[in-house]
Design a protein around this motif. Structure first.
Motif, short mmCIF file in Angstrom:
data_model
loop_
_atom_site.label_atom_id
_atom_site.label_comp_id
_atom_site.label_asym_id
_atom_site.label_seq_id
_atom_site.Cartn_x
_atom_site.Cartn_y
_atom_site.Cartn_z
N VAL A 65 -11.19 -13.17 -4.73
CA VAL A 65 -10.41 -13.48 -5.93
C VAL A 65 -9.09 -12.72 -5.83
CG1 VAL A 65 -10.39 -13.40 -8.44
CG2 VAL A 65 -12.55 -13.79 -7.23
N THR A 66 -8.00 -13.45 -5.68
CA THR A 66 -6.71 -12.85 -5.33
C THR A 66 -5.69 -13.14 -6.43
OG1 THR A 66 -7.27 -13.30 -3.03
CG2 THR A 66 -4.99 -12.68 -3.48
N ALA A 67 -5.01 -12.10 -6.88
CA ALA A 67 -4.02 -12.29 -7.95
C ALA A 67 -2.74 -11.56 -7.60
CB ALA A 67 -4.58 -11.74 -9.27
N THR A 68 -1.64 -12.05 -8.18
CA THR A 68 -0.37 -11.35 -8.00
C THR A 68 0.09 -10.81 -9.35
OG1 THR A 68 0.79 -13.44 -8.28
CG2 THR A 68 0.40 -12.72 -6.02
N GLY A 69 1.01 -9.85 -9.30
CA GLY A 69 1.54 -9.25 -10.52
C GLY A 69 2.76 -8.42 -10.19
N ALA A 70 3.42 -7.91 -11.21
CA ALA A 70 4.65 -7.14 -10.99
C ALA A 70 4.37 -5.91 -10.12
CB ALA A 70 5.24 -6.71 -12.33
N ASP A 71 3.20 -5.31 -10.30
CA ASP A 71 2.80 -4.18 -9.44
C ASP A 71 1.29 -4.28 -9.20
OD1 ASP A 71 1.73 -3.44 -11.87
OD2 ASP A 71 3.28 -1.94 -12.28
N VAL A 72 0.75 -3.33 -8.44
CA VAL A 72 -0.67 -3.42 -8.07
C VAL A 72 -1.55 -3.38 -9.33
CG1 VAL A 72 -2.56 -2.28 -6.83
CG2 VAL A 72 -0.33 -2.49 -5.75
N LYS A 73 -1.13 -2.59 -10.30
CA LYS A 73 -1.91 -2.47 -11.53
C LYS A 73 -1.99 -3.82 -12.27
CE LYS A 73 -2.60 0.54 -15.40
NZ LYS A 73 -2.32 1.76 -16.04
N ALA A 74 -0.87 -4.51 -12.37
CA ALA A 74 -0.85 -5.81 -13.04
C ALA A 74 -1.66 -6.84 -12.26
CB ALA A 74 0.60 -6.28 -13.21
N ALA B 217 0.85 -1.18 0.00
CA ALA B 217 0.00 0.00 0.00
C ALA B 217 0.89 1.24 0.00
CB ALA B 217 -0.89 0.00 1.23
N PRO B 218 0.80 2.07 -1.04
CA PRO B 218 1.67 3.25 -1.13
C PRO B 218 1.52 4.22 0.04
CG PRO B 218 0.28 3.01 -3.10
CD PRO B 218 -0.09 1.91 -2.19
N ALA B 219 0.36 4.16 0.73
CA ALA B 219 0.16 5.06 1.88
C ALA B 219 1.05 4.66 3.05
CB ALA B 219 -1.32 5.03 2.30
N LEU B 220 1.69 3.50 2.97
CA LEU B 220 2.50 3.01 4.09
C LEU B 220 3.91 2.63 3.66
CD1 LEU B 220 0.47 0.60 6.42
CD2 LEU B 220 1.82 2.57 7.07
N PRO B 221 4.70 3.60 3.22
CA PRO B 221 6.09 3.30 2.88
C PRO B 221 6.86 2.85 4.12
CG PRO B 221 5.73 5.68 2.89
CD PRO B 221 4.39 5.03 3.12
N ILE C 44 -11.14 -1.85 -7.17
CA ILE C 44 -10.26 -2.18 -6.04
C ILE C 44 -8.81 -1.80 -6.40
CG2 ILE C 44 -9.35 -4.06 -4.59
CD1 ILE C 44 -12.35 -3.28 -4.08
N GLY C 45 -8.17 -1.13 -5.46
CA GLY C 45 -6.77 -0.74 -5.67
C GLY C 45 -6.59 0.61 -6.33
N TRP C 46 -7.70 1.36 -6.54
CA TRP C 46 -7.59 2.61 -7.33
C TRP C 46 -6.60 3.61 -6.74
CZ3 TRP C 46 -9.01 7.43 -5.35
CH2 TRP C 46 -9.81 7.42 -4.23
N ARG C 47 -6.48 3.62 -5.44
CA ARG C 47 -5.53 4.58 -4.84
C ARG C 47 -4.08 4.22 -5.17
NH1 ARG C 47 -7.85 7.82 -0.72
NH2 ARG C 47 -9.81 6.99 -0.01
N ALA C 48 -3.86 2.95 -5.55
CA ALA C 48 -2.47 2.48 -5.73
C ALA C 48 -2.09 2.31 -7.20
CB ALA C 48 -2.29 1.15 -4.99
N VAL C 49 -3.03 2.54 -8.13
CA VAL C 49 -2.66 2.30 -9.53
C VAL C 49 -2.52 3.62 -10.33
CG1 VAL C 49 -3.70 0.00 -9.59
CG2 VAL C 49 -5.01 1.95 -10.40
#
Ligand code: AMP
Ligand code: GLY
Length: 422
Positions: free
Chosen positions: A385-394, A234-238, A417-422
């Motif tokens: 439904v859970t997926a992995t990828g190179a980044d949150v967008k992928a 989560a980019p809000a938590l570096p 889902i994930g809009w704040r991070a993509v």
């Protein structure tokens, strides 16, 4: 080792999935589990809050290690009962689980430990609470003290709404014993974030960052739910902010609990508001978040079972917890109507197809097998439904491709889902 996981949601499915991969796991049970968990563990027909039956099962089945998923059995003392029997448990004692089980207790510990949080007062008398309300600014937050399935927090915009909330809790006893006390708390504005740490009483380790979406609707609008999806990192938590929260919240709370003779052992989930005057604690949970746990389990590189055992054994200081570089994202499929009333026993198809996509894992929450072998919904939140990828967008793209394989007309999900991070 013979292991029992207690619970039946997506959190417990992801825990079972991670634990089953460990070479240390010889036999895995889950009580009561769900249709998806049945593929990783042997299901045991005992409810998560049936403490006596769980204790008997653990003894008669020679279980070596128990992982407790939800807060209910922890607050009821399941971990204490098992430890009395010499069984190793991941999860806090009832005295430490009170950090979630009593909001007044959580506030007391925060005051004692100097943890930043909203100003508050505690009441068990309605007229005293109303007199206090007269001098407060609006909006104001009223919280039932005990566990109220996420419904015990009222953000009142007007004085009459606030007074109504006091009456609902203390006079009408809408939350039963959980509302024997309430707290009235200053309203905090800002972005809400979640933080997770493993704590063994002596040392604590931050987990990777993970953030959920609480609102039912796109753009984070609409009613609050248990969580409609999550992503990690989560980019809000570096890293720097995670280190700050360890110092500001986790370490002082750990110390305060030790000083009381009730060390916290398990995972502490801190809800924080990022206010203009820094992070302030909204609440503590004494368990993994759900669906946050699903993305964390997907990203764990270290054997999760060994991390849980290290926590229970008090050897976290020598434990090296690692995470995959890839991101994970989870989309919750819920039954139409959730978080209000919803239909049960509708047939879900396409889970195998979704699950067979590369980098996808479908965790089950409210699912069961019907008599004729169909997968049916039995809860509000049904699949993760859970997926992995190179980044949150992928990961997001991949998760929605999997969602599109599902054939479940009575279900829905958020598409952002994930809009704040993509
Ligand atoms: P809690 O169960 O205490 O986290 O409260 C549930 C939700 O109510 C939180 O996730 C926040 O969105 C909101 N909330 C709780 N306390 C406050 C507060 N003091 N100020 C603003 N919002 C709050
Ligand atoms: N996703 C928030 C929670 O588990 O409470």
């Amino acid at each position: 080792m013979r292991i029992l996981v207690v619970g039946s949601g997506g959190r417990e499915h992801s825990l079972c999935w991670a634990i089953a991969k460990s070479p240390l796991c010889d036999k895995l049970f889950c009580a009561p589990g769900n249709a998806g968990i049945a593929e990783e563990a042997e299901l045991v027909a005992i409810g998560a809050e049936d403490i006596e039956a769980l204790v008997v099962f653990v003894k008669t089945q020679n279980i070596d290690f128990v992982v407790v998923g939800p807060e209910g059995p922890l607050v009821m003392g399941l971990a204490d009962r098992l430890r009395e029997q010499g069984v190793s448990v991941f999860g806090p004692s009832a005295a430490a689980a009170a950090l979630e089980g009593s909001k007044a207790f959580a506030k007391e510990i925060m005051m004692e430990a100097g943890v930043p949080t909203a100003a508050y007062a505690e009441f068990s008398d309605a007229s005293a609470a109303k007199a206090y309300l007269n001098d407060q600014s609006l909006p104001i937050v009223i919280k039932a003290d005990g566990l109220a399935a996420g419904k015990g927090v009222i953000i009142a915009e007007t004085l009459s709404e606030a007074e109504q909330a006091v009456d609902d809790i203390l006079v009408a006893e809408q939350f039963g014993a959980a509302g024997a006390k309430l707290i009235i708390e200053e309203f905090m504005a800002g972005e809400e974030i979640s933080f997770f740490a493993l704590m063994d009483g002596k040392s604590s380790v931050a987990l990777a960052s993970a953030q959920d979406h609480k609102a039912v609707g796109e753009g984070d609008k609409g009613l609050n739910t248990g969580g409609m999806g999550a992503y990690s990192p989560a980019p809000a938590l570096p890293d720097a902010r995670r280190a700050e929260i360890m110092k500001l919240v986790i370490d002082p709370v750990a110390k305060a609990m030790v000083a009381r003779g009730t060390p916290f052992q398990g995972v502490l989930f801190v809800g924080l508001m990022m206010t203009t005057s820094g992070p302030k604690v909204l609440e503590f949970n004494v368990r993994f978040g759900d669906p946050e746990c699903q993305v964390l389990m997907t990203r764990a590189m270290t054997d999760v079972l060994t991390a849980l055992i290290a926590t229970a054994d008090g050897v976290l200081d020598s434990f090296d917890l690692r995470w995959k570089d890839e991101a994970a994202l989870n989309v919750v499929m819920a039954a139409e109507g959730y978080p209000g009333s919803y239909r049960k026993n509708t047939v879900i198809k396409g889970v195998r197809q979704a699950d067979s996509l590369a980098n996808v894992k479908v965790f089950h929450a409210g699912t069961a097998k019907s008599e004729n072998g169909d997968l049916v919904s039995i809860g509000g939140r049904v699949l993760g439904v859970t997926a992995t990828g190179a980044d949150v967008k992928a990961a997001q793209k991949c998760a929605y491709e999997a969602v599109d394989q599902l054939d479940w007309p009575e279900g829905f999900c958020r598409r952002d889902i994930g809009w704040r991070a993509v």
